[in-house]
Design an enzyme around this catalytic site. Structure first.
Site, PDB file in Angstrom:
ATOM      1  CG  ASP A 160      -1.821   1.098   1.390  1.00 37.31           C
ATOM      2  OD1 ASP A 160      -2.732   1.387   0.397  1.00 37.31           O
ATOM      3  OD2 ASP A 160      -1.751   2.063   2.120  1.00 37.31           O
ATOM      4  CD  GLU A 189      -1.991   2.281  -3.515  1.00 39.70           C
ATOM      5  OE1 GLU A 189      -2.987   3.098  -3.848  1.00 39.70           O
ATOM      6  OE2 GLU A 189      -1.575   2.526  -2.667  1.00 39.70           O
TER       7      GLU A 189
HETATM    8  C1  NOJ Z   1      -4.404   3.174  -0.788  1.00 36.25           C
HETATM    9  C2  NOJ Z   1      -5.718   2.267  -0.526  1.00 36.25           C
HETATM   10  O1  NOJ Z   1      -5.945   1.504  -1.749  1.00 36.25           O
HETATM   11  C3  NOJ Z   1      -6.669   3.189  -0.111  1.00 36.25           C
HETATM   12  O2  NOJ Z   1      -8.011   2.583   0.014  1.00 36.25           O
HETATM   13  C4  NOJ Z   1      -6.295   3.762   1.272  1.00 36.25           C
HETATM   14  O3  NOJ Z   1      -6.974   4.775   1.906  1.00 36.25           O
HETATM   15  C5  NOJ Z   1      -4.815   4.515   0.983  1.00 36.25           C
HETATM   16  N1  NOJ Z   1      -3.973   3.647   0.167  1.00 36.25           N
HETATM   17  C6  NOJ Z   1      -4.251   4.674   2.506  1.00 36.25           C
HETATM   18  O4  NOJ Z   1      -3.775   3.401   2.924  1.00 36.25           O
END
Ligand code: NOJ
Length: 538
Positions: A207, A259
């Site tokens: 993440d 991500e």
């Molecule tokens: C990306 C995640 O996909 C999202 O849902 C989240 O709110 C943020 N990162 C913070 O962790």
């Protein structure tokens, strides 16, 4: 645990299903999805033909950001089940040929995490506070935040505590950022990786992977300065090299998926060098409107950026953070056809469905791996009229209510029946977010066996993809409004994004189309077709 050693490179062309556990299937009848529900539905995923499942966070969490506020990285939230059940789930999925990808959240923890609770209880300057970013404020009495940064969710990313110090949270107040310059933070996360790899996870989705490290001294953001104080900093690569060494130390190497929202494709590709992450989500593709030139540019840019580092591309149309595909592609205003959430934008649902079907065939035919968010195979729309009282997403609240937030793509899956909860939960149970009244025709049961349904389109496309599609990618000559390409093995794909019907290339034998071809054999607007290339000159 055996992770099919015959396919160590499985991640290069995998089809990966994204499960949002809260909304997939409720096994214990409390209105929230859980591991029991997922275990019961594994055959559905196996039969659809997915190679792996990525689970959004399932850890103990106060759910201030849908579970991305993690209180304990080595356990399962009781609302979802137990660690033992997660281990069973991973093993059962593997027995069906499905690998598990676990979501890890290294940038921040929940404010309920023991480390942060200890930091709050400890005095200014204590070792406990060094694990986070605590700082004095600016202004005469420290009443102004320490710098001018903005939260990724809008508003100020600093919160002041009783003793006058401020702490940094790039997301919600309840998600304090960790200090990645601290060796304990690195060590802890390396252990968390091993914890899940040892339990059979085939990989992790990382993440906010581009945000972990911050510029020393946390200086204010300045326009025109080359390096950003907290996005895409060079010292991140050292962290991912050490993670890659851990992933590679397993007899069946594990996979790291980032991500990463970094618009510069060259900077993006740096994360995918052979000793760093295996793949990263391709948000550029997802952020493009339904326009041939846009999508062509994205495909070209993506393939060109990945080639020098030897990493496969990924293709993503939707996830738990963005607007559902059938809704965004149905919007007349192309500015809203990318992922943005918007209140009350006029949408043509039937047009959106046609385009989403064509986009499914487009993305499934491109070289690399594919991520599909739960419910996309059913053509679920964004639920844009959720009662305000049911909204939960901090994005909505931090925008002062101007942003609808992300709940509209997180509504529980309809499995069967004519009315809510549509088999998501036992009859009479209210799901944690209300499902629309008009979803009876969208359930898995209603679509199964209907050759015109989105579900059967995905099922058939995944089957053909697995059996048939591979090899080098190359564009075929086509009008500017048309995307036409081939794969080296004699497979072709044609997508008509223009208003007029187009002819299939000579020597093309249709395999599957996203909508009916015209009587004269041409491909109507907003339709895609897969074909066998019989003419070797193509
Ligand atoms: C990306 C995640 O996909 C999202 O849902 C989240 O709110 C943020 N990162 C913070 O962790």
């Amino acid at each position: 645990m055996v992770l099919q050693p015959d396919r160590p490179d499985w991640w290069r062309d995998a089809a990966i299903y994204q499960v949002y556990p809260r909304s997939f299937a409720d096994g214990n009848g409390d209105g929230t999805g859980d591991l029991a529900g997922i275990r019961a539905r594994l055959p559905y995923l196996a039969e659809l033909g997915f190679d792996a499942v990525w689970f959004n966070p399932w850890y103990p969490s106060p759910l201030k950001d849908g579970g991305y506020d993690v209180a304990d990285y080595r356990s399962i939230d009781p609302v979802f089940g137990t660690l033992e059940e997660a281990e069973k789930l991973i093993a059962e999925a593997l027995d069906l040929g499905i690998r598990t990808v676990v979501d890890i959240v290294p940038n921040h923890v929940s404010s309920e995490h023991p480390w942060f609770r200890a930091a709050l209880a400890a005095p200014v300057g204590s070792p406990e506070r060094e694990l986070f970013h605590f700082a004095e404020g600016r202004g005469e009495n420290g009443e102004l935040p320490p710098n001018n940064w903005k939260s990724e969710f809008g508003g100020c990313p600093w919160t002041r505590i009783a003793d006058g110090q401020w702490y940094l949270h790039l997301f919600a107040t309840e998600q304090p950022d960790l200090n990645w310059a601290h060796p304990l933070v690195r060590q802890e996360h390396e252990e968390i990786l091993r914890f899940w790899f040892d339990r059979g996870a085939a990989g992790v989705r990382i993440d906010s992977a581009g945000l972990l490290t911050k510029e020393p001294g946390l200086p204010s953001f300045e326009l025109g300065v080359d390096t950003h104080p907290f996005v895409d900093r060079d010292d991140l690569h050292d962290i991912y090299r050490s993670w890659r060494a851990i992933a590679d130390s397993y007899e069946q190497p594990r996979v790291l998926i980032g991500e990463i929202w970094v618009p510069d494709t060259e900077r993006f590709a740096r994360y995918l060098r052979p000793d760093e992450l295996h793949t990263a989500f391709n948000f550029d593709f997802l952020a493009r409107p339904w326009a041939a030139a846009e999508l062509r540019a994205s495909i070209d840019g993506t393939l060109a950026a990945h080639a020098p580092v030897g990493a496969p591309a990924t293709w993503v149309l939707c996830n738990h953070d963005v607007t559902r595909t059938v809704t965004r592609y149905g919007r007349a205003d192309t500015r809203f056809q990318f992922s943005a959430k918007a209140f009350g934008t006029p949408t043509d649902r039937a047009l959106g469905v046609r385009r989403a079907r064509a986009a499914a065939l487009l993305s499934l035919a491109l070289p690399g791996s594919l991520y599909m968010y739960q419910g996309e195979e059913l053509g679920l729309p964004e639920v844009e009229d959720l009662p305000l009282s049911t909204l939960q997403d901090p994005m909505h609240f931090r925008s002062g209510g101007t942003d609808p937030g992300r709940d509209g793509c997180r509504v529980p899956i309809p499995w069967s029946g004519d009315a809510a909860p549509y088999g998501f939960a036992p009859e009479g149970v209210e799901p944690w977010l209300p499902q629309p009244e008009d979803w009876a025709a969208l359930t898995v049961a209603a679509q199964t066996g209907d050759p015109d349904s989105m579900l059967e389109l995905y099922r058939e496309a995944l089957r053909i993809r697995r059996e048939r599609i591979g090899g080098e990618f190359g564009w075929l000559p086509a009008d500017p409004e048309v995307l036409s390409f081939r794969r080296a093995d004699g497979f072709g794909c044609l997508v008509n994004l223009g208003a007029e019907p187009v002819a299939l290339p000579g020597g093309a034998a249709p395999l599957l189309a996203s909508g009916p071809l015209a009587e004269d054999g041409t491909l109507p607007a907003d339709t895609a077709v897969w074909f066998e290339i019989l003419d070797t000159r193509l």
